[in-house]
Structure formats: C-alpha cells, structure tokens
Design a protein around this motif. Structure first.
Motif, PDB file in Angstrom:
ATOM      1  N   GLY A   1     -29.887  14.480  -6.502  1.00  0.00           N
ATOM      2  CA  GLY A   1     -29.821  13.044  -6.676  1.00  0.00           C
ATOM      3  C   GLY A   1     -31.128  12.528  -7.261  1.00  0.00           C
TER       4      GLY A   1
ATOM      5  N   GLY B   1     -24.517  17.284  -2.243  1.00  0.00           N
ATOM      6  CA  GLY B   1     -25.670  18.151  -2.019  1.00  0.00           C
ATOM      7  C   GLY B   1     -26.342  18.563  -3.318  1.00  0.00           C
TER       8      GLY B   1
ATOM      9  N   VAL C   1     -18.967  16.938   5.571  1.00  0.00           N
ATOM     10  CA  VAL C   1     -19.938  15.907   5.216  1.00  0.00           C
ATOM     11  C   VAL C   1     -19.165  14.630   4.923  1.00  0.00           C
ATOM     12  CG1 VAL C   1     -21.612  15.220   3.464  1.00  0.00           C
ATOM     13  CG2 VAL C   1     -21.549  17.596   4.254  1.00  0.00           C
TER      14      VAL C   1
ATOM     15  N   SER D   1     -31.259   7.426   5.316  1.00  0.00           N
ATOM     16  CA  SER D   1     -32.194   7.231   4.226  1.00  0.00           C
ATOM     17  C   SER D   1     -33.361   6.350   4.693  1.00  0.00           C
ATOM     18  CB  SER D   1     -31.475   6.562   3.068  1.00  0.00           C
ATOM     19  OG  SER D   1     -32.393   6.155   2.087  1.00  0.00           O
TER      20      SER D   1
ATOM     21  N   PRO E   1     -26.280   5.071   4.792  1.00  0.00           N
ATOM     22  CA  PRO E   1     -27.173   4.153   4.077  1.00  0.00           C
ATOM     23  C   PRO E   1     -27.807   3.153   5.048  1.00  0.00           C
ATOM     24  CG  PRO E   1     -24.963   4.211   3.098  1.00  0.00           C
ATOM     25  CD  PRO E   1     -24.877   4.856   4.437  1.00  0.00           C
TER      26      PRO E   1
ATOM     27  N   LEU F   1     -23.523  10.654   6.229  1.00  0.00           N
ATOM     28  CA  LEU F   1     -24.578  10.205   5.314  1.00  0.00           C
ATOM     29  C   LEU F   1     -24.658   8.690   5.404  1.00  0.00           C
ATOM     30  CD1 LEU F   1     -23.670  12.526   2.304  1.00  0.00           C
ATOM     31  CD2 LEU F   1     -24.979  13.028   4.384  1.00  0.00           C
TER      32      LEU F   1
ATOM     33  N   ALA G   1     -30.480  15.610  -0.027  1.00  0.00           N
ATOM     34  CA  ALA G   1     -29.521  16.513  -0.668  1.00  0.00           C
ATOM     35  C   ALA G   1     -29.682  17.951  -0.182  1.00  0.00           C
ATOM     36  CB  ALA G   1     -29.671  16.443  -2.187  1.00  0.00           C
TER      37      ALA G   1
ATOM     38  N   PRO H   1     -19.739  10.731   3.532  1.00  0.00           N
ATOM     39  CA  PRO H   1     -20.631   9.682   3.036  1.00  0.00           C
ATOM     40  C   PRO H   1     -20.115   8.301   3.413  1.00  0.00           C
ATOM     41  CG  PRO H   1     -19.176  10.393   1.274  1.00  0.00           C
ATOM     42  CD  PRO H   1     -18.771  11.178   2.499  1.00  0.00           C
ATOM     43  N   LEU H   2     -21.014   7.414   3.811  1.00  0.00           N
ATOM     44  CA  LEU H   2     -20.612   6.046   4.153  1.00  0.00           C
ATOM     45  C   LEU H   2     -21.150   5.057   3.129  1.00  0.00           C
ATOM     46  CD1 LEU H   2     -20.550   7.696   6.993  1.00  0.00           C
ATOM     47  CD2 LEU H   2     -20.162   5.400   7.915  1.00  0.00           C
ATOM     48  N   VAL H   3     -20.550   3.889   3.115  1.00  0.00           N
ATOM     49  CA  VAL H   3     -20.866   2.900   2.075  1.00  0.00           C
ATOM     50  C   VAL H   3     -22.117   2.101   2.428  1.00  0.00           C
ATOM     51  CG1 VAL H   3     -20.022   0.850   0.857  1.00  0.00           C
ATOM     52  CG2 VAL H   3     -18.437   2.717   1.417  1.00  0.00           C
ATOM     53  N   GLY H   4     -22.949   1.840   1.435  1.00  0.00           N
ATOM     54  CA  GLY H   4     -24.138   1.024   1.621  1.00  0.00           C
ATOM     55  C   GLY H   4     -24.780   0.739   0.284  1.00  0.00           C
TER      56      GLY H   4
ATOM     57  N   GLY I   1     -31.763   2.222   1.288  1.00  0.00           N
ATOM     58  CA  GLY I   1     -30.613   2.497   0.435  1.00  0.00           C
ATOM     59  C   GLY I   1     -29.819   3.699   0.902  1.00  0.00           C
ATOM     60  N   VAL I   2     -29.187   4.387  -0.047  1.00  0.00           N
ATOM     61  CA  VAL I   2     -28.325   5.513   0.310  1.00  0.00           C
ATOM     62  C   VAL I   2     -29.126   6.811   0.381  1.00  0.00           C
ATOM     63  CG1 VAL I   2     -26.330   4.410  -0.770  1.00  0.00           C
ATOM     64  CG2 VAL I   2     -27.656   6.065  -2.072  1.00  0.00           C
ATOM     65  N   PRO I   3     -28.754   7.708   1.309  1.00  0.00           N
ATOM     66  CA  PRO I   3     -29.440   8.994   1.350  1.00  0.00           C
ATOM     67  C   PRO I   3     -29.006   9.896   0.204  1.00  0.00           C
ATOM     68  CG  PRO I   3     -27.704   8.941   3.012  1.00  0.00           C
ATOM     69  CD  PRO I   3     -27.715   7.583   2.337  1.00  0.00           C
ATOM     70  N   CYS I   4     -29.819  10.868  -0.119  1.00  0.00           N
ATOM     71  CA  CYS I   4     -29.524  11.931  -1.099  1.00  0.00           C
ATOM     72  C   CYS I   4     -29.691  11.491  -2.542  1.00  0.00           C
ATOM     73  CB  CYS I   4     -28.127  12.520  -0.940  1.00  0.00           C
ATOM     74  SG  CYS I   4     -27.784  13.066   0.732  1.00  0.00           S
ATOM     75  N   VAL I   5     -30.001  10.241  -2.800  1.00  0.00           N
ATOM     76  CA  VAL I   5     -30.285   9.801  -4.159  1.00  0.00           C
ATOM     77  C   VAL I   5     -31.778   9.470  -4.189  1.00  0.00           C
ATOM     78  CG1 VAL I   5     -29.845   8.057  -5.926  1.00  0.00           C
ATOM     79  CG2 VAL I   5     -27.963   8.935  -4.530  1.00  0.00           C
TER      80      VAL I   5
ATOM     81  N   VAL J   1     -27.616  18.348   2.891  1.00  0.00           N
ATOM     82  CA  VAL J   1     -26.191  18.369   2.558  1.00  0.00           C
ATOM     83  C   VAL J   1     -25.816  19.713   1.943  1.00  0.00           C
ATOM     84  CG1 VAL J   1     -24.392  17.296   1.159  1.00  0.00           C
ATOM     85  CG2 VAL J   1     -26.129  15.874   2.252  1.00  0.00           C
TER      86      VAL J   1
ATOM     87  N   VAL K   1     -22.968  -5.677  -2.603  1.00  0.00           N
ATOM     88  CA  VAL K   1     -22.847  -4.275  -2.162  1.00  0.00           C
ATOM     89  C   VAL K   1     -21.391  -3.908  -1.896  1.00  0.00           C
ATOM     90  CG1 VAL K   1     -23.501  -2.625  -0.361  1.00  0.00           C
ATOM     91  CG2 VAL K   1     -25.152  -4.341  -1.152  1.00  0.00           C
TER      92      VAL K   1
ATOM     93  N   LYS L   1     -33.537   2.663  -2.794  1.00  0.00           N
ATOM     94  CA  LYS L   1     -32.742   3.280  -3.855  1.00  0.00           C
ATOM     95  C   LYS L   1     -31.369   2.630  -3.919  1.00  0.00           C
ATOM     96  CE  LYS L   1     -33.598   6.232  -1.362  1.00  0.00           C
ATOM     97  NZ  LYS L   1     -33.981   7.084  -0.320  1.00  0.00           N
TER      98      LYS L   1
END
Lengths: 281, 281
Positions: free
Chosen positions: A139, A136, B119, B94, B13, B11, B106, B121-124, B97-101, B109, A123, A281
C-alpha cells in the motif's frame, strides 16, 4: 439567491451493495444525504431507490435528481452546476461506493473547480481501497487502471505489461476491475498468463455475505483449484490485484529497457523506505 | 482454543485527525473496535488514546496492544498472529485513516494470508481517496507513489518523471504525500518544476476545520499567489496530485521512447472508454 454558503458540491458515497447503511456510511454521511434535496447521479432510478432505502425525509417527488453519465456533454455538465451558482447545496451520488473513482463524477467536480465552487468529499466505502487493504500487497505504491481490454490476446498483453511494470517498480500493486459476468474469464486469463511467482489477489463481494479476499502466488492458485470459489458465486463483483516480484527472468526484461527501468526501480525502493507515521492517509 | 470463527484479523480505520468519530467511521466500524480486546498498532500510545476517545468498554489495562512498525522483523510479525491462531479476534489499527495504505500493516496482513487466517477490512476515511474524489482529476486511472525523495534535485526529477508518465498514460492522476513540515517545500518545487499546462492539486487537512481541495493548472497557480493559503496554515497535512495533459512538447518526449509509449497511451484511452455502471467501487 446569493447565499454562497450553501453552494457546496457534496461528494456522497453509497453502500457497495445490500450491506446495511451502518456498515458502509458514517452517520455524518447519512445525515448529509438526508439533508439535501438536489442530487446529481449516474442513474436517477438507482439513486431514487437508495434515497428511499435511506428514508429520506422529503417526499421523493420533491427531490431533484439530475442524470450525469459518461455521455453527458460538457455543456450539459455546466448546466448541472446552475443550482450551485445560485447558492444551493447539491449532492453527487455514486452508483456504488465512492463517486469520482471509476465513474463519470470527476467531470462534474472538475467543472465545479473551474468556477470556484467548493467541493466537499464525504467518507464511505471503496471496494478498490478495501481490496488493497485486505490484500497484504504493498500500500506504499499502487496503481489502479480501471478495466483491461476484453479481447483475450489484448487482455493477456495488458496483464503482462502490468506484471512487468509492477516488477520494474519494485513490486508495485496493480489493481483493476471487471464487469461481474467477465470475472471468471479475466481470472482464468490471469492464472494462465502471469508468472508462477507473481502474487495475484481477488476480492469478491466486499461487505456482502460471503465476502472474501484471497492472495497467493500464481503457482499456489493453480495447485489449489482456485476457480471453485468463483464457480460457486454467480457473477460475483470482484476487484483484482497483482504484484510481481523481481526474479532473474524479469530482471532481464527490465534490464533490456536500460536506464529508465533502473531509475524507476530506485524510486520504488525509496518510496518503501520513506514510510512515515502520523500522516493521515 | 480452536474457536476458529473468532480468529479474524479486522482492519480498522480511525479518524484522520480530530474530526468527530461520526464523520469518519460507520457505526459498524466503531462497534467492531469497541468489541475487541486485542490490537496491533504502529504506536500503542496513539492507539490507547484513540480507544479512550472511543470510550472502549474495557479498562485500558485489560486491552492488549502490540506494536508493529516498519522496523518489526518478520519473525516478530509471525508472533503477532499467535492469538489469531488460537481463535481470538485481533484488530489492526492505523495511526490515521485506513491501515495498510502507506503504513506497515500490509506485512501483518500478508503473514495472515500465508497462514490462511481470514482478514476483514472495515470502512473508514482515506485522505488519498478523499483527495482523489475531490480533485476532479481522473479516477479511471491513478497511481499512488507514497513519498518523493527529499533532496531538491532528486525531488524535481521525480516530479518530472511523474509528469511525463502521467502524460504517456493519457493524463493518469499521480498522488503523493509528504510529512507536514515539508508541505511548503514540495509545493514550491511542484510549481517551479512542472509544465504550465499540468494540473496540480493539493488537499489540505481533509475532514478538519478549514479543509480545502484546490486544483489548477500550474500557470493559474502562479498567477493566483497560491502559497498564501499554505502560509496561513502551520505545517498542514496534505495530499498532492498532478495530471499532465499531452502537449506537443510532451508528445515529443513520449515519442522518443518508441513503441512502448504509444501502446501505453492506447491502454490509457481504453480504460477511459470502458467506464461501466453498477460496479461497486
């Protein structure tokens, strides 16, 4: 020699830029990188600098870093797998972000699959994914197309094609990138080429100081003198996004393609309706 | 009240499953989650369990978790932004996993962008991105289409359309997902529907014990009794990939569409040739 347990190809993300490692990488990714003595990298020089920054426990001269670029032949790529065949773990390092996305690492992974060598992805940060999350825009359905053509007229044609395709697929998010010094030119081309109603986004310097993600309709960008932010940054690293909304004009275009466009549109809607929970996801 | 510095939508993850937080999240992501007292989540129950697992320093009853699902109205989404307007930080979590995918985040956002709320986004982890990395298929050009239709004939048609489109775009990687209990049905449909030469991949239980990513041509999968691995796992979480290679047969199909297919193919090749270094992906 035949300790096959060790013969794993690890796919190792690195930070996007100078953000702290703690921002970019989970501890397990950092630990895995620090545990390896053999790497494949696009640029050994950059890789070496990163391993130094990570305070890799081995002396740098004892670490093997083999180059794999877009010019590496398939025979040379097969050779890169030698240590893996002998049971040694090897790490594939990206230049920035995750390996194998918009970089030649996929060729190494494909060769590993062909020989049954296990591959383990770790990751880390992807500017494409971070931009998508923060945009936004949908996705549920998105396409990444890499770089657009450079000549202005070809670039404008590519943008119009992406816009039309997004429209046909119910507003599918299109994502693309550009080398930093062309960021301004691409952005101007987007605002002058795309329809007023199309949503366009730009993610600048993600995870770096001054990072920003902004998404507006083309008409709103024009009103807001949007280029000011780009002019302040010198050659920022950017990810670009667009999503077209079906309008009467674009419906006419889609309709002209006949049955296929209609079917694709139907597919796009189905995707949106089939959102599910509890799926990693 | 107007401490706008605090009014950021983060955001966030979360792990894909039960893998250790140290495998899934950078320390900065974990710390950000632990620093917040207000969250938006698809399922407050799952979110609460995750915050407990993370040993969030606040007592759970003092943490506000508001639900936002695919059924949430746009008016209710606007209400979710209330604390942000008042200068409070809010985290969008989320389910996995990651939100918005492939989740409804979304919409939140997009509403934030419309009000000028920042906004971040953070890593995950993203199973889609991890699967793509580990597939060895093209990361220069790929499309994620979410879920395919469920009825067998529609599903087969969707697969054939994806295969043809991949071919037209020079082998573009197509990525899709399915609810775990339908993994086997979709996989069988892929092997019986797609061309012998098409590369198909499956990523199973990423970051979990027994995780595997395997990619072969359809003809090779048939030879290797591929379903054995699926039958051993009970309803595994999977990401599916395919990439079609232009063959004489598929060239004929593409040719029948006339000029557009040719142009698209040209575009696909351009993307591959314009690989660049030093771009944070």
């Amino acid at each position: 020699m035949n300790d096959r347990n060790g013969g794993v190809l690890y796919l190792l993300p690195v930070p996007l830029g100078m953000e702290p490692v703690e921002v970019a990488l989970p501890p397990a990714t950092t630990q895995r990188i620090r545990s390896l003595g053999r790497f494949i990298a696009e640029s050994p020089k950059t890789a070496r600098a990163f391993l130094k920054r990570l305070e890799h426990p081995l002396p740098l001269q004892e670490i093997s870093i083999t180059e794999c670029s877009e010019h590496t032949s398939s025979r040379a790529i097969a050779d890169l797998l030698g240590p893996l065949r002998e049971g040694h773990a090897v790490g594939l390092l990206s230049e920035a972000g995750v390996p194998c996305v918009a970089d030649p690492g996929a060729l190494v992974v494909r060769a590993a699959h062909a020989e049954g060598i296990p591959v383990e992805p770790l990751v880390g940060p992807s500017s494409i994914l971070l931009a998508l999350m923060a945009s936004g825009l949908s996705g549920q359905s998105f396409e990444f197309v890499g770089y657009l053509p450079v000549p202005p007229e070809e670039r404008a044609q590519a943008l119009r094609r992406l816009e039309q395709d997004s429209c046909t697929r119910g507003g599918q998010t299109k994502i693309f990138i550009e080398t930093p010094y062309r960021t301004g030119a691409l952005w101007e081309s987007m605002l002058s080429t795309l329809e007023e109603q199309t949503r366009v986004g730009i993610a600048l310097e993600l995870l770096q100081p001054g990072a920003t993600v902004q998404v507006r309709r083309v008409s709103e960008w024009r009103d807001r003198l949007s280029l000011a932010v780009l002019q302040e940054m010198k050659d920022p690293r950017a990810v670009f996004l667009l999503s077209a909304v079906p309008s009467s004009a674009s419906d006419r275009v889609a309709g002209a393609r006949g049955g296929k466009a209609t079917r694709d549109k139907g597919k796009g809607q189905k995707v949106v309706h089939r959102m599910r929970r509890h799926h990693g996801k």
